[in-house]
Design a protein around this motif. Structure first.
Motif, short mmCIF file in Angstrom:
data_model
loop_
_atom_site.label_atom_id
_atom_site.label_comp_id
_atom_site.label_asym_id
_atom_site.label_seq_id
_atom_site.Cartn_x
_atom_site.Cartn_y
_atom_site.Cartn_z
N ALA A 26 46.16 45.71 53.90
CA ALA A 26 45.96 47.12 53.53
C ALA A 26 46.02 47.28 52.02
CB ALA A 26 47.01 48.00 54.20
N PHE A 27 46.91 46.53 51.37
CA PHE A 27 47.03 46.59 49.91
C PHE A 27 45.82 45.94 49.25
CE2 PHE A 27 51.93 46.26 50.38
CZ PHE A 27 51.99 47.57 50.76
N GLN A 32 40.85 46.30 46.17
CA GLN A 32 39.46 45.86 46.08
C GLN A 32 38.51 47.05 46.07
OE1 GLN A 32 38.58 42.78 48.86
NE2 GLN A 32 36.42 42.70 48.33
N THR A 33 38.79 48.06 46.88
CA THR A 33 37.94 49.24 46.95
C THR A 33 38.05 50.08 45.68
OG1 THR A 33 38.14 49.28 49.35
CG2 THR A 33 37.45 51.32 48.29
N ASP A 36 36.33 48.11 42.94
CA ASP A 36 35.06 47.52 43.35
C ASP A 36 35.00 46.03 42.99
OD1 ASP A 36 32.59 47.67 44.60
OD2 ASP A 36 31.53 48.04 42.72
N TYR A 37 36.07 45.30 43.34
CA TYR A 37 36.13 43.87 43.11
C TYR A 37 35.37 43.12 44.19
CZ TYR A 37 40.18 44.75 40.03
OH TYR A 37 41.02 45.19 39.05
N LYS A 38 34.95 41.92 43.86
CA LYS A 38 34.34 41.04 44.84
C LYS A 38 35.41 40.59 45.84
CE LYS A 38 31.84 36.69 45.31
NZ LYS A 38 31.26 35.56 44.57
N SER A 39 36.58 40.22 45.31
CA SER A 39 37.66 39.81 46.20
C SER A 39 39.02 39.94 45.50
CB SER A 39 37.48 38.37 46.67
OG SER A 39 37.62 37.47 45.59
N LYS A 132 38.70 38.75 41.64
CA LYS A 132 37.35 38.34 41.21
C LYS A 132 36.47 39.58 41.13
CE LYS A 132 37.54 33.74 43.13
NZ LYS A 132 37.02 32.83 44.12
N PRO A 133 35.89 39.82 39.92
CA PRO A 133 34.99 40.98 39.79
C PRO A 133 33.63 40.69 40.43
CG PRO A 133 35.04 39.73 37.75
CD PRO A 133 36.03 39.08 38.69
N LYS A 134 32.91 41.75 40.74
CA LYS A 134 31.53 41.57 41.19
C LYS A 134 30.72 41.15 39.98
CE LYS A 134 31.47 44.58 45.15
NZ LYS A 134 30.93 45.79 45.75
N GLU A 135 29.78 40.30 40.22
CA GLU A 135 28.95 39.81 39.09
C GLU A 135 27.66 40.54 38.98
OE1 GLU A 135 28.76 35.55 39.33
OE2 GLU A 135 30.88 35.45 39.74
#
Length: 135
Positions: A26-27, A32-33, A36-39, A132-135
């Motif tokens: 849940a955390f 991530q939401t 807006d991270y990839k993971s 990890k950020p979205k690329e």
């Protein structure tokens, strides 16, 4: 008989581990939401290769405000343990946990890390281990 004991012990460990992972998911999902991270991995808050009770600097910063929060007069972990057996109650509490996490995150984001940047700056730039950020 020995084999049977080992199998039972393995299933018991799996059950305990999966419930703990579910609580933390849940955390992870909330973080991530929000950014807006990839993971987001467990290592963003926990020390890699150590028991999950060992938190890194970011995890320690978040743990403090989360520990102070009460849910029906109970701590977060105690309340989760109470509801985890009932899917509907557990799902509803996971939403409540995510909201509590985001409140704690907001407070912590203004604090400075040992490196001098605020946690908010580190989060915005995905500069925390395990993120990890979205690329």
């Amino acid at each position: 008989m020995r084999f049977l004991c080992l199998v039972v012990a393995a299933f018991a460990m799996l059950a305990v581990t999966s419930e703990t992972a579910s609580a933390h998911s849940a955390f992870k999902k909330a973080l991530q939401t929000k950014y807006d991270y990839k993971s987001v991995s467990c290592n963003s808050c926990h020390v890699k290769g150590k028991p999950k009770s060992e938190r890194n600097e970011f995890g320690k910063a978040l743990h403090e405000p989360l520990e102070e929060m009460k849910f029906d007069g109970k701590g977060l972990t105690e309340k989760y343990e109470e509801v985890k057996g009932d899917k509907a109650l557990k799902d509803a509490f996971e939403v409540e946990m995510a909201e509590a996490f985001l409140k704690a995150l907001e407070a912590v984001s203004k604090e400075k890390s040992s490196g001098g940047k605020t946690w908010g700056e580190l989060l915005k730039n995905a500069e925390i281990e395990g993120i990890k950020p979205k690329e």
